[in-house]
Design a protein around this motif. Structure first.
Motif, short mmCIF file in Angstrom:
data_model
loop_
_atom_site.label_atom_id
_atom_site.label_comp_id
_atom_site.label_asym_id
_atom_site.label_seq_id
_atom_site.Cartn_x
_atom_site.Cartn_y
_atom_site.Cartn_z
N LYS A 189 0.78 -1.45 0.03
CA LYS A 189 0.17 -0.18 -0.46
C LYS A 189 0.75 1.36 -0.10
CE LYS A 189 -4.16 -1.96 2.29
NZ LYS A 189 -4.74 -2.14 3.67
N THR A 190 1.35 1.07 0.49
CA THR A 190 2.40 2.57 0.69
C THR A 190 3.93 2.52 0.26
OG1 THR A 190 3.69 2.03 2.42
CG2 THR A 190 2.09 2.75 3.55
N PHE A 191 4.90 3.14 -0.50
CA PHE A 191 6.06 2.49 -1.76
C PHE A 191 6.84 2.07 -0.46
CE2 PHE A 191 9.44 3.69 -3.71
CZ PHE A 191 9.31 3.33 -4.70
N LYS A 192 7.46 1.25 -1.01
CA LYS A 192 8.57 0.05 -1.02
C LYS A 192 9.14 0.04 -2.18
CE LYS A 192 7.00 -0.96 3.83
NZ LYS A 192 6.68 -2.39 4.99
N GLN A 193 10.39 -0.45 -1.91
CA GLN A 193 11.47 -0.86 -3.31
C GLN A 193 11.04 -1.79 -3.24
OE1 GLN A 193 13.27 1.45 -5.29
NE2 GLN A 193 13.23 3.26 -3.68
N GLN A 194 11.55 -2.40 -4.71
CA GLN A 194 11.29 -3.94 -5.12
C GLN A 194 12.16 -4.37 -4.89
OE1 GLN A 194 9.46 -4.67 -6.41
NE2 GLN A 194 9.54 -7.03 -7.75
N THR A 195 13.69 -3.51 -4.70
CA THR A 195 15.21 -4.02 -4.37
C THR A 195 15.73 -4.26 -2.76
OG1 THR A 195 15.84 -1.77 -5.01
CG2 THR A 195 16.21 -3.18 -6.69
N ASP A 196 14.48 -3.72 -2.16
CA ASP A 196 14.77 -4.02 -0.95
C ASP A 196 14.58 -5.35 -0.35
OD1 ASP A 196 16.08 -1.03 -0.49
OD2 ASP A 196 14.11 -0.92 0.64
N LEU A 197 15.29 -6.11 0.83
CA LEU A 197 14.74 -6.96 1.45
C LEU A 197 13.80 -7.11 1.22
CD1 LEU A 197 17.77 -7.48 4.04
CD2 LEU A 197 17.61 -9.29 1.35
N LEU A 198 12.61 -7.94 1.36
CA LEU A 198 11.33 -8.72 1.46
C LEU A 198 10.97 -8.77 2.99
CD1 LEU A 198 10.64 -11.14 -0.66
CD2 LEU A 198 9.76 -9.00 -1.49
N PHE A 223 9.23 -12.64 -8.21
CA PHE A 223 9.76 -11.73 -7.43
C PHE A 223 11.11 -11.49 -8.46
CE2 PHE A 223 11.82 -8.63 -4.47
CZ PHE A 223 10.74 -7.82 -4.38
N ASN A 224 10.74 -9.83 -8.61
CA ASN A 224 11.48 -9.90 -9.84
C ASN A 224 12.87 -7.72 -8.60
OD1 ASN A 224 10.75 -11.60 -11.31
ND2 ASN A 224 9.05 -10.25 -12.55
N SER A 225 13.68 -9.38 -8.48
CA SER A 225 14.56 -7.85 -7.94
C SER A 225 15.61 -7.51 -8.26
CB SER A 225 14.83 -8.37 -6.22
OG SER A 225 15.45 -7.26 -5.85
N GLY A 226 15.71 -5.69 -8.64
CA GLY A 226 17.40 -5.75 -9.39
C GLY A 226 16.82 -5.91 -11.03
N GLU A 227 18.33 -5.10 -11.41
CA GLU A 227 18.36 -4.58 -12.70
C GLU A 227 18.17 -6.06 -13.97
OE1 GLU A 227 20.79 -1.83 -13.65
OE2 GLU A 227 19.60 0.27 -12.66
N HIS A 283 8.40 -1.00 -7.11
CA HIS A 283 7.16 -0.65 -6.50
C HIS A 283 6.85 -1.75 -6.21
CE1 HIS A 283 3.53 1.20 -4.26
NE2 HIS A 283 3.87 0.29 -3.79
N ARG A 284 7.73 -2.67 -5.00
CA ARG A 284 7.47 -3.61 -4.45
C ARG A 284 6.17 -4.36 -4.61
NH1 ARG A 284 9.57 -4.76 1.61
NH2 ARG A 284 10.97 -3.24 0.45
N GLY A 318 28.54 -7.46 1.02
CA GLY A 318 27.57 -8.34 1.67
C GLY A 318 26.34 -8.01 2.24
N LEU A 319 24.89 -8.38 2.65
CA LEU A 319 24.03 -8.17 3.03
C LEU A 319 24.32 -7.67 4.54
CD1 LEU A 319 21.80 -11.95 1.96
CD2 LEU A 319 22.39 -9.23 0.13
N SER A 320 23.11 -6.86 4.23
CA SER A 320 22.42 -6.17 5.70
C SER A 320 20.98 -5.98 5.78
CB SER A 320 22.91 -4.79 6.17
OG SER A 320 23.36 -3.78 4.73
N PRO A 321 21.12 -5.96 6.59
CA PRO A 321 19.31 -5.61 7.65
C PRO A 321 18.92 -4.40 6.30
CG PRO A 321 20.14 -7.16 9.41
CD PRO A 321 21.65 -5.72 8.61
N GLU A 322 17.58 -4.99 6.01
CA GLU A 322 17.01 -3.75 5.22
C GLU A 322 17.20 -2.96 4.39
OE1 GLU A 322 15.60 -1.04 8.23
OE2 GLU A 322 14.04 -2.49 9.47
N LYS A 323 18.57 -3.39 3.67
CA LYS A 323 19.39 -3.29 2.47
C LYS A 323 19.25 -3.14 1.62
CE LYS A 323 22.44 -0.46 5.22
NZ LYS A 323 24.00 0.40 5.16
N MET A 324 19.01 -3.25 0.37
CA MET A 324 18.80 -3.67 -1.44
C MET A 324 20.28 -4.85 -1.62
SD MET A 324 20.77 -1.35 -4.09
CE MET A 324 19.85 -2.36 -5.04
N PRO A 325 19.62 -6.24 -1.62
CA PRO A 325 20.67 -7.40 -1.83
C PRO A 325 21.74 -6.96 -2.95
CG PRO A 325 19.13 -8.72 -2.06
CD PRO A 325 18.86 -6.95 -1.68
N PRO A 326 23.31 -6.71 -3.22
CA PRO A 326 24.27 -6.34 -3.29
C PRO A 326 24.30 -6.96 -5.47
CG PRO A 326 24.95 -7.68 -2.39
CD PRO A 326 23.74 -7.72 -1.77
#
Length: 276
Positions: free
Chosen positions: A63-72, A98-102, A110-111, A188-196
């Motif tokens: 419902k609110t905008f969240k990034q498609q590239t951030d961690l689910l 679910f597709n994430s990243g370019e 939008h997620r 590396g991965l970190s909480p709530e940040k986009m996977p690299p």
């Protein structure tokens, strides 16, 4: 086994302007009433896909905008599984992806998850044709070998949101390990940040599968030697379905099955004996 489907709606699908500083149009900010299906409290809603690849192709969006590239988050996976469960309780099956990243085939920032009814995915297959949702086959032992690396786990009966999220992060970490071998710039991965890295995720009532992506697709040679495409692949590959948007692409694949293998080799991380 992969099926090839002709989806001309993909040719009309707009691509989000990822490189522009201007705010792209968000199709999920105020969805048209004609496409809106229902709220899925507390944080999601369902709409029909404006550019469906098969009948009853629908979308689960935040419902609110969240990034498609951030961690689910847990509530994303909880809502996605609720869709699968509701269909199953009515005697039907869904394939969610679910597709994430370019490099994943994602088109909107939008997620959102996408869902395809399995019965619709089977429509058009010739009588006697043998096709099943690929993801459900990837949890078999021994694990099937594909042209690209993937990581699959069976789901327990009625998994909790925490179960789903723990499994997701575990599989994502395994994706990261092989992605780093292909691109040493990844961190590396970190909480709530986009996977690299880019990846596709799929969800069925039986399995969760993730695969890291290196490329969105590539061009292929038609029978006359002309380049056609590019063929852009998303998470439907984990359902064993390859979508093409033009008759040229359709004819090129139909007349040479090796082209399918070549493009699957190009989009993902090569499988390794120690990747599983």
């Amino acid at each position: 086994q992969f099926q090839l489907r002709f989806a001309p709606a993909l040719a009309n699908k707009p691509k989000s302007n990822k490189l522009s500083d201007s705010k792209p149009i968000d199709p999920f900010e105020n969805p048209p009433k004609g496409l809106f299906v229902t709220d899925l409290p507390p944080s999601h809603f369902l709409i029909l896909n404006k550019y469906p690849v098969i009948p009853n192709h629908f979308i689960l969006a935040t419902k609110t905008f969240k990034q498609q590239t951030d961690l689910l988050e847990q509530d994303d996976l909880e809502a996605a599984y609720a869709c699968l469960k509701a269909y199953r309780e009515n005697g039907e099956e869904l394939f969610g992806f679910f597709n994430s990243g370019e490099a994943s085939g994602a088109s909107q920032p939008h997620r959102h998850f996408q869902f395809l009814p399995v019965e619709s995915m089977r429509s058009g297959i010739q009588e006697g044709g043998n096709w099943d949702v690929l993801a459900d086959c990837l949890i078999n032992t021994p694990e099937p070998v594909l042209p690209f690396a993937y990581f699959a786990n069976p789901l327990t009966k009625d998994p909790t949101p925490k179960d789903l999220h723990d499994l997701y992060t575990s599989l994502l970490e395994r994706c990261e390990a092989v992605a780093k071998r292909s691109d040493d710039k990844n961190s590396g991965l970190s909480p709530e940040k986009m996977p690299p890295f880019s990846y596709n995720l799929c969800l069925t009532h039986q399995a969760m599968v993730l695969c890291p992506r290196l490329s969105e697709g590539s061009k292929i040679k038609a029978n006359n030697g002309d380049l056609v495409g590019p063929i852009l692949l998303n998470g439907t590959i984990l359902g064993g379905t390859l979508l093409v948007k033009s008759e040229q692409e359709w004819d090129a694949f139909r007349n040479d099955e090796e082209k399918l293998k070549d493009i699957l080799l190009a989009i993902g991380v090569p499988p390794a004996t120690d990747a599983k």
